[in-house]
Design a protein around this motif. Structure first.
Motif, short mmCIF file in Angstrom:
data_model
loop_
_atom_site.label_atom_id
_atom_site.label_comp_id
_atom_site.label_asym_id
_atom_site.label_seq_id
_atom_site.Cartn_x
_atom_site.Cartn_y
_atom_site.Cartn_z
N PRO A 1 0.81 -1.22 0.00
CA PRO A 1 0.00 0.00 0.00
C PRO A 1 0.85 1.27 0.00
O PRO A 1 1.93 1.30 0.58
CB PRO A 1 -0.80 -0.12 1.30
N VAL A 2 0.33 2.31 -0.67
CA VAL A 2 0.98 3.61 -0.74
C VAL A 2 0.24 4.56 0.20
O VAL A 2 -0.99 4.63 0.17
CB VAL A 2 0.95 4.18 -2.18
N VAL A 3 0.98 5.25 1.06
CA VAL A 3 0.35 6.18 2.00
C VAL A 3 0.67 7.61 1.61
O VAL A 3 1.74 7.89 1.04
CB VAL A 3 0.82 5.91 3.45
N ILE A 4 -0.26 8.51 1.89
CA ILE A 4 -0.08 9.92 1.60
C ILE A 4 0.11 10.67 2.91
O ILE A 4 -0.63 10.48 3.88
CB ILE A 4 -1.28 10.48 0.80
N LEU A 5 1.13 11.51 2.97
CA LEU A 5 1.45 12.28 4.16
C LEU A 5 0.66 13.58 4.18
O LEU A 5 0.12 14.01 3.15
CB LEU A 5 2.96 12.57 4.20
N PRO A 6 0.57 14.24 5.33
CA PRO A 6 -0.16 15.51 5.40
C PRO A 6 0.37 16.58 4.44
O PRO A 6 -0.37 17.46 4.01
CB PRO A 6 0.04 15.95 6.87
N CYS A 7 1.66 16.47 4.07
CA CYS A 7 2.25 17.43 3.12
C CYS A 7 1.96 17.05 1.68
O CYS A 7 2.48 17.69 0.75
CB CYS A 7 3.75 17.51 3.35
N GLN A 8 1.17 15.98 1.47
CA GLN A 8 0.74 15.50 0.16
C GLN A 8 1.81 14.72 -0.60
O GLN A 8 1.61 14.38 -1.77
CB GLN A 8 0.24 16.66 -0.73
N HIS A 9 2.92 14.41 0.05
CA HIS A 9 3.91 13.52 -0.57
C HIS A 9 3.55 12.07 -0.25
O HIS A 9 2.89 11.80 0.76
CB HIS A 9 5.32 13.84 -0.08
N GLY B 1 1.93 6.19 18.94
CA GLY B 1 2.14 7.48 18.31
C GLY B 1 3.60 7.89 18.29
O GLY B 1 4.42 7.45 19.07
N GLY B 2 3.94 8.78 17.37
CA GLY B 2 5.29 9.28 17.23
C GLY B 2 5.34 10.27 16.09
O GLY B 2 4.28 10.71 15.60
N ARG B 3 6.51 10.62 15.66
CA ARG B 3 6.63 11.59 14.57
C ARG B 3 7.91 11.33 13.77
O ARG B 3 8.86 10.71 14.26
CB ARG B 3 6.62 13.01 15.11
N PHE B 4 7.90 11.78 12.53
CA PHE B 4 9.08 11.74 11.68
C PHE B 4 8.94 12.84 10.64
O PHE B 4 7.89 13.47 10.54
CB PHE B 4 9.25 10.36 11.02
N VAL C 1 3.10 13.91 12.29
CA VAL C 1 2.74 13.43 13.62
C VAL C 1 1.70 12.32 13.46
O VAL C 1 0.67 12.51 12.82
CB VAL C 1 2.17 14.57 14.49
N LEU C 2 2.00 11.16 14.05
CA LEU C 2 1.13 10.00 13.90
C LEU C 2 0.38 9.72 15.20
O LEU C 2 0.85 10.04 16.30
CB LEU C 2 1.94 8.78 13.49
#
Length: 208
Positions: free
Chosen positions: A23-31, A59-62, A72-73
């Motif tokens: 699966p391909v995921v989309i980040l909040p920045c649209q990348h 939860g965490g972040r990258f 932020v997840l």
């Protein structure tokens, strides 16, 4: 053909530098990222978070590897990221188009499966990119977090094809130069034979 090449470039994951794997995921920045690659980056950024089945579930972040935007997840980790179904459908259509065009031209050779070498620094990561700066093959994690994070990189397959072409051109040039040298040697041998015959004829004329 150019349109297909441009489309393929848009479907390359910035982490593994290969076509997105579903699966391909989309980040909040649209990348976009392969979910596996997103999980690898997430784990590298949060090494002390608990994992389950190889994935960080709390939860965490990258940071996005393309724009450095902080992601932020929630407690679901990378599994809480929205899937980009549009990109996944485009990948399916692209692969179908590539398969149909190759099958119509010629029968493809059976795929050779070879075990990919693994990174010495990140043993769980296979070597899949090439550091142009240091002229060394490396892995995605070395590019994102390791010694090659500020280096210019390229897909390993494209570098291999380029170097293979350059090597073949070099071999062809050597073979061509060898053929020319053989021709020159033959001409010199013929000239020497002509000179010897002329010398013998002159000698016979002097003694007759």
């Amino acid at each position: 053909m150019d349109t297909m090449d441009n489309l393929e470039k848009q479907l390359i994951c910035p982490i593994c530098l290969e076509m997105f794997t579903k699966p391909v995921v989309i980040l909040p920045c649209q990348h976009n990222l392969c979910r596996k690659c997103a999980n690898d980056v997430f784990q590298a950024s949060n090494p002390y978070l608990p994992t389950r089945a190889g994935a960080v579930t709390s939860g965490g972040r990258f940071r996005c590897p393309s724009c450095r935007h902080e992601v932020v997840l929630d407690r679901h980790g990378v599994y809480g990221l929205q899937r980009n179904l549009l990109v996944e459908n485009i990948i399916d259509m692209f692969k179908q188009g590539s398969t149909s065009s190759s099958s119509s031209s010629s029968k493809p050779e059976p795929e050779k499966r070879e075990e990919a070498p693994m990174c010495e620094v990140h043993p769980e990561e296979r070597i899949n990119i090439y550091c142009v700066t240091h002229a060394l093959p490396t892995c995605s994690m070395c590019k994102v977090f390791g010694a090659h994070k500020d280096c210019e990189v390229a897909p390993l397959t494209s570098v291999y094809q380029t170097q293979k072409t350059e090597l073949n051109d070099g071999i062809a040039m050597i073979v061509g130069n060898n053929d020319r040298m053989q021709g020159i040697i033959s001409q010199l041998e013929l000239a020497c034979s002509t000179v010897e015959l002329s010398s013998d004829a002159v000698k016979r004329g002097l003694w007759s």
